[in-house]
Design an enzyme around this catalytic site. Structure first.
Site, mmCIF file in Angstrom:
data_model
loop_
_atom_site.group_PDB
_atom_site.id
_atom_site.type_symbol
_atom_site.label_atom_id
_atom_site.label_comp_id
_atom_site.label_asym_id
_atom_site.label_seq_id
_atom_site.Cartn_x
_atom_site.Cartn_y
_atom_site.Cartn_z
ATOM 1 N N GLY A 62 -46.600 -59.604 -33.481
ATOM 2 C CA GLY A 62 -45.550 -59.121 -32.390
ATOM 3 C C GLY A 62 -46.202 -59.268 -30.904
ATOM 4 O O GLY A 62 -47.435 -59.275 -31.099
ATOM 5 N N LYS A 63 -45.335 -59.056 -29.992
ATOM 6 C CA LYS A 63 -45.991 -58.846 -28.541
ATOM 7 C C LYS A 63 -44.860 -58.074 -27.628
ATOM 8 O O LYS A 63 -43.876 -58.476 -27.927
ATOM 9 C CB LYS A 63 -46.299 -60.228 -28.223
ATOM 10 C CG LYS A 63 -47.397 -60.164 -27.015
ATOM 11 C CD LYS A 63 -48.753 -59.929 -27.694
ATOM 12 C CE LYS A 63 -49.962 -59.971 -26.658
ATOM 13 N NZ LYS A 63 -51.072 -59.922 -27.294
#
Ligand code: NAD
Length: 431
Positions: free
Chosen positions: A104-105
């Site tokens: 994720g980011k």
């Protein structure tokens, strides 16, 4: 320079790797798009009591192997395309080092340098409050960390906000925290230490000793400065180093990392220790045996290894042919563009890719999460020994793929990460 297109770059690399291993179209399609994209407005009060609203993102790419994991960046140029690409690369990176996490980011499009400390705190808390109330962040769901212009203090505010909303403690929801709030020993230099273990394996495979290895280092922040210290201790020869203000090079011989730290400390930048703009103190340079180099010149030095620890896109199609180093270690995310990769491959320059070379950071983040969940606190040497094993195993796993398919290090890393994610999706029955 060609415009940045990080998600397209990711897709091109992914599709190329998928073709090599004849991945099913269904599996490829799953990896091409993130599982979730969250976009929301972050409104917070400025010190003058006016309200500011900035766009916030969290992209969750793949969770087949575990909770989403990846940093949060505050940057004026952070946008959805970039955050999507970085989230996807996190899934692959966690696969490459075989830790049970997905990718994720997050990001906020903002210039944090324009905010006071209290404004930064209010914005950080609001971003995390929204993410918690929306059910995005959670210790078993999505676990952020620091990235560009976020740090342990920002993680501390975010943790505190999360726990306020929940009404109980949950330190494992975020990593890269200060030690006092459950951070892990060794996290501050984990990226550099992990990159060093990868470089050592590479040198070993090439039959080269560390003390015979010359290095040029771009970037002297967290990743670059720790790397200099670790590499110097191992006997590697640092010929040149740079930061955003330019670089310095030894006229003869090599730099001790301690000396570089002194230069940086004295005037805030390496070159700034000798020059004020174009006005350089030639006597001091002679005394210290130092010459100046621009960042572009540093990239083209005739060294064994070019270590990139600053920005993305610094080696591109217009300068790739001029690289004389035999290998590049990507401590930064995305410092070599796709076009440059192809040129370097033809020129026989090995690129040790970011999703392997800088994966020490997420590996120790994973150790932090494990410690928080078990309530244990590991000693520093335990953390570093475990990190060493993870990095060395990953390099060995990657080499098998590289030899089997006769591909570049980057392609081998993509295949390694991809195969592990696909296997997890198959076991879950989602493909
Ligand atoms: P940092 O902000 O501490 O340091 C960045 C360095 O790059 C500074 O020395 C800065 O002066 C230099 N720099 C900026 N612009 C430059 C330019 N135009 N030319 C040359 N140097 C320039 O950041 P960091 O934490 O060291 O991260 C560096 C890179 O490594 C980033 O790409 C980051 O995403 C990546 N990375 C860092 C970690 C980590 O744990 N720190 C983990 C994974 C990846």
């Amino acid at each position: 320079m060609t415009p940045k297109k990080p998600y397209q770059n990711f897709l091109n690399n992914l599709r190329k790797a998928a073709k090599t291993i004849k991945l099913s179209p269904e599996a490829l399609q799953r990896l091409e798009e993130p599982e979730m994209v969250h976009e929301f407005e972050v409104s917070f009060e400025l010190d003058n009591h006016k309200k500011k609203t900035v766009p916030g993102y969290r992209v969750e790419h793949n969770s087949a192997r575990g909770p989403y994991k990846g940093g949060i960046r505050f940057h004026p140029e952070a946008d959805l395309d970039e955050v999507k690409a970085l989230a996807a690369l996190m899934s692959l990176k966690c696969g490459v080092v075989n830790i049970p996490l997905g990718g994720g980011k997050g990001g906020i499009t903002v210039d944090p340098k324009e905010l006071s400390r209290s404004e930064l705190e209010r914005m950080s808390r609001e971003y995390f409050r929204i993410g918690t109330e929306k059910g995005i962040f959670g210790v078993d769901r999505d676990v952020p960390a620091p990235d560009v212009y976020t740090n342990p203090q920002v993680m501390a505010w975010m943790l505190d906000e999360h726990e306020k909303v929940l009404g109980y403690k949950s330190p494992g929801v975020i990593t890269g925290k200060p030690l006092e709030l459950g951070g892990s020993l060794g996290r501050n230099y984990a990226t550099s230490q992990g990159g060093f273990y990868i470089l050592m394996k590479y040198l070993q495979a090439s039959g080269k000793k560390p003390e015979e290895t010359t290095i040029a280092l771009q970037g002297f922040g967290n990743a670059g400065a720790y790397f200099a210290q670790i590499a110097h201790k191992a006997g590697m020869k640092i010929v040149a180093a740079s930061d955003s203000k330019g670089g310095i090079k030894r006229a003869k011989g090599y730099f001790e990392s301690k000396k570089l730290n002194e230069f940086k400390k004295e005037s805030g930048s390496l070159r700034g220790n000798f020059c004020d703009g174009d006005n350089c103190d030639l006597e001091k340079m002679r005394r210290e045996d130092v010459e100046t180099v621009s960042n572009e010149e540093l990239l083209q030095l005739d060294v064994d290894v070019l270590v990139l620890a600053a920005l993305d896109g610094v080696v591109h199609k217009d300068n790739a042919k001029k690289i004389r180093a035999k290998a590049i270690l990507e401590l930064a995310n995305g410092p070599v563009t796709l076009e440059a990769d192809e040129i370097l491959e033809k020129e026989n320059v090995d690129v040790l890719p970011d999703i392997l070379a800088n994966a020490g950071g997420v590996t120790v983040s994973y150790f932090e999460w494990v410690q928080n969940r078990s309530g244990d606190v590991w000693e520093e040497d335990v953390v570093i020994q475990k990190l060493k094993k993870v990095m060395q195993n990953s390099f060995d796993d990657l080499m098998k793929i590289k030899e089997e398919h006769d591909v570049s290090y980057r392609q081998a890393a993509f295949i390694l990460g991809m195969e592990r994610i696909v296997r997890a999706m198959e076991l879950r029955g989602v493909i």
